[in-house]
Design a protein around this motif. Structure first.
Motif, PDB file in Angstrom:
ATOM      1  N   MET A   1       0.844  -1.186   0.000  1.00 46.25           N
ATOM      2  CA  MET A   1       0.000   0.000   0.000  1.00 46.25           C
ATOM      3  C   MET A   1       0.883   1.240   0.000  1.00 46.25           C
ATOM      4  O   MET A   1       1.848   1.316   0.767  1.00 46.25           O
ATOM      5  CB  MET A   1      -0.934  -0.010   1.215  1.00 46.25           C
ATOM      6  N   ASP A   2       0.536   2.218  -0.842  1.00 46.14           N
ATOM      7  CA  ASP A   2       1.277   3.471  -0.906  1.00 46.14           C
ATOM      8  C   ASP A   2       0.573   4.499  -0.029  1.00 46.14           C
ATOM      9  O   ASP A   2      -0.451   5.084  -0.423  1.00 46.14           O
ATOM     10  CB  ASP A   2       1.349   3.965  -2.354  1.00 46.14           C
ATOM     11  N   THR A   3       1.091   4.729   1.152  1.00 44.22           N
ATOM     12  CA  THR A   3       0.438   5.632   2.096  1.00 44.22           C
ATOM     13  C   THR A   3       0.666   7.106   1.755  1.00 44.22           C
ATOM     14  O   THR A   3       0.097   7.988   2.411  1.00 44.22           O
ATOM     15  CB  THR A   3       0.936   5.368   3.526  1.00 44.22           C
ATOM     16  N   LYS A   4       1.475   7.370   0.732  1.00 42.60           N
ATOM     17  CA  LYS A   4       1.678   8.747   0.280  1.00 42.60           C
ATOM     18  C   LYS A   4       0.738   9.116  -0.862  1.00 42.60           C
ATOM     19  O   LYS A   4       0.834  10.202  -1.427  1.00 42.60           O
ATOM     20  CB  LYS A   4       3.135   8.948  -0.156  1.00 42.60           C
ATOM     21  N   SER A   5      -0.178   8.242  -1.173  1.00 43.16           N
ATOM     22  CA  SER A   5      -1.100   8.435  -2.292  1.00 43.16           C
ATOM     23  C   SER A   5      -1.944   9.699  -2.135  1.00 43.16           C
ATOM     24  O   SER A   5      -2.441  10.000  -1.048  1.00 43.16           O
ATOM     25  CB  SER A   5      -2.028   7.231  -2.406  1.00 43.16           C
ATOM     26  N   LYS A   6      -2.127  10.414  -3.240  1.00 42.37           N
ATOM     27  CA  LYS A   6      -3.014  11.591  -3.227  1.00 42.37           C
ATOM     28  C   LYS A   6      -4.481  11.181  -3.324  1.00 42.37           C
ATOM     29  O   LYS A   6      -5.383  12.009  -3.127  1.00 42.37           O
ATOM     30  CB  LYS A   6      -2.666  12.517  -4.390  1.00 42.37           C
TER      31      LYS A   6
END
Length: 555
Positions: A163-168
């Motif tokens: 999971m990319d927790t920096k996702s916009k």
């Protein structure tokens, strides 16, 4: 390996169902009509690409506290209850169910994953109510941990899904979300106490994808949460549309599709271009529905096609007559005016006062549908349209009141192969039980070979007891429609203790299968003695529902 339980042949006793599906997938055309890409099951991005192939060695039933897969396959835990999903600090909700993958820039290795969150746990989430009532803080936890999550997922250089927790894009849609719009006949009506916007969505079970690349999430067993939170119960039980890429786009509850215990949606097109949405009402003695839009689908209009779900006709299946019955105020008034008519509950005069508009009908869909001749069935859950023709499949999970303990899968054939038809026929495609090796079919999906994948939903209180003992834990089963294992149920996965596997969804290239593991350890009575600790992550002090990405499919 218990071969007697994990490889079961359907062709000998189920008529032409599996044989016909097999012929269609081989291009022999023996099914009634052929589908086009628009009317294929919504998630079938890889339609007729034959991406999933090379059958696995099936596993046997298990009672272990593990997610077990065939040799050569692995899973990555992408997100689990409580995990932080974005820079804002939002956390992944509880009891994940339906999943749907939206590629970013066409990628099979990076995209958005919508995940439903169906219900919470007093033991693991909210704590027990005080004197029968939840505190405001508990209600906040109750509502926040239901609804849905938009998370950005990707496969790294080592082939691990993360999971990319920096996702916009990553965000939560919860029972606390303000300003959700009601559309269609009930919006602003007395039937919903004048509401045009409502708070939140919860009890989100399964769902579907639209032809214009948004998602539909379905509110199922909403009554308890609405009551516990002191919310207007008429504002829940709807199909909810969300655009995962645009957090400014309005979230809509489409009241024209009816209010009931929605499981999922399956969207296709009629021959004349109208949008058709199939839906199941997941409770005992409930109907199978479809909505047909008034207007026609315009691919060039993009997401403006959402308006089609605001105006159309809702129908319920009368299986004895093989006809779709309009669930409308006009039809109900005609019935109520018949001399000597008596409703199943209340009096005729009470009904005439209660039902004066289409808003009243859609808010009380089940009651009206049954009065108009809808057939009560055995918990109609997931519905999918075949990727090879315009037949659709319905999981009737079970109904112990009728002696249907293990459930079955029904295949429906619309007249003239038209999803907009008013007549249909049907057959039992597969029956649960010892002869098939699975019990309680719930969600289904097709791969592009035409193989039917089904997950099972035996209750955690019934598993491994009595007539359910032989099946072990819940699982995933595949019924191939071609090749040497044609027509056999092959067990692909076994769930951890007390858990249910839900929401199967392939990436477009079918190299990855997303799957939700719901309520592991649900039978736990003492938090210090959990019946499951899946996913067995270091530092965890409780079992956690989670979404996994399964890889290992051969090409």
């Amino acid at each position: 390996m218990n071969k007697a339980m994990n490889r079961r042949t359907f062709l000998q006793y189920l008529g032409t169902g599996a044989a016909a599906l097999a012929a269609a997938s081989a291009g022999l055309g023996t099914l009634d009509g052929k589908a086009n890409a628009a009317t294929a099951a919504d998630h079938m991005f890889g339609f007729k690409t034959n991406k999933v192939s090379g059958y696995f060695e099936p596993i046997g039933p298990s009672t272990e506290d593990k997610l077990i897969l065939p040799a050569g396959f692995k899973y990555d835990v992408v997100a689990a209850y409580g995990d932080v999903i974005n820079q804002k600090g939002d956390t992944f909700g509880y009891n994940n169910d339906f999943t749907v993958y939206f590629p970013i820039d066409g990628s099979n290795e990076r995209g958005l994953l919508w995940v439903n969150h169906e219900y919470t746990s007093e033991l693991w989430v909210t704590g027990e109510p005080k004197d029968g009532k939840f505190t405001p803080a508990q209600i906040e936890k109750l509502l926040y941990n239901q609804g849905g999550s938009v998370i950005e997922v990707y496969r790294d250089e080592d082939g691990v899904w993360k999971m990319d927790t920096k996702s916009k894009y990553a965000r939560r849609v919860t029972g606390l979300t303000k300003g959700i719009q009601l559309t269609g006949p009930a919006a602003g009506s007395k039937a919903v106490n004048g509401a045009k916007t409502v708070q939140g969505t919860f009890a989100n079970c399964s769902g579907g994808m639209t032809l214009w690349n948004t998602l539909l999430t379905c509110e199922e067993n909403y009554e308890t949460t609405a009551g516990d939170a002191g919310l207007d119960v008429t504002h829940y039980g709807w199909v909810v549309e969300v655009d995962p890429f645009d957090d400014k786009a309005p979230i809509k509850k489409h009241t024209a599709l009816g209010r009931f215990n929605h499981e999922n949606t399956a969207m296709g097109l009629s021959k004349d271009g109208r949008v058709v949405v199939y839906m199941g009402d997941d409770k005992k003695d409930a109907g199978v529905y479809k909505f047909v839009s008034k207007g026609k689908y315009d691919p060039a209009a993009g997401k403006a096609n959402s308006k089609l779900l605001e105006d159309g006709t809702l129908y319920v299946a009368n299986m004895k007559a093989g006809k779709w019955v309009a669930v409308t105020i006009e039809a109900l008034k005609a019935v109520m005016e018949k001399e000597g008519w008596k409703p199943s509950k209340g009096t005729a005069e009470e009904w005439k006062k209660k039902y004066v508009s289409q808003a009243d009908v859609v808010v009380n869909t089940h009651e009206v549908a049954m009065a108009l001749g809808g057939t009560p069935t055995d918990r109609p859950e997931d519905i999918e349209i075949s990727p090879f023709d315009n037949t659709f499949f319905v999981c009737h999970t079970n109904n112990d009141s009728h002696g249907n303990i293990h459930g079955h899968i029904t295949r429906y054939m619309e007249k003239d192969n038209d999803l907009g038809a008013m007549e249909f026929d049907f057959e039992i495609f597969a029956a649960g039980g010892r002869q098939s090796g699975f019990s309680a079919p719930d969600n289904i999906t097709f791969d592009s070979n035409g193989d039917l994948w089904t997950v099972t939903d035996m209750s955690s209180g019934s598993m491994n007891k009595g007539v359910f003992a032989a099946f072990g834990n819940n699982g995933v089963f595949v019924i191939p429609s071609s090749g040497p294992s044609k027509g056999e149920a092959l067990q692909f996965a076994s769930a951890p203790k007390d858990a249910e596997l839900t929401g199967p969804w392939f990436t477009p290239d079918e190299r990855t299968l997303f799957l939700a593991v719901q309520h592991p350890g649900e039978n736990t009575e003492d938090a210090a003695k959990p019946t499951s600790m899946w996913p067995h992550r270091k530092g965890d002090d409780q079992p956690r529902p989670a979404v996994v990405a399964i890889s290992g499919f051969k090409f």
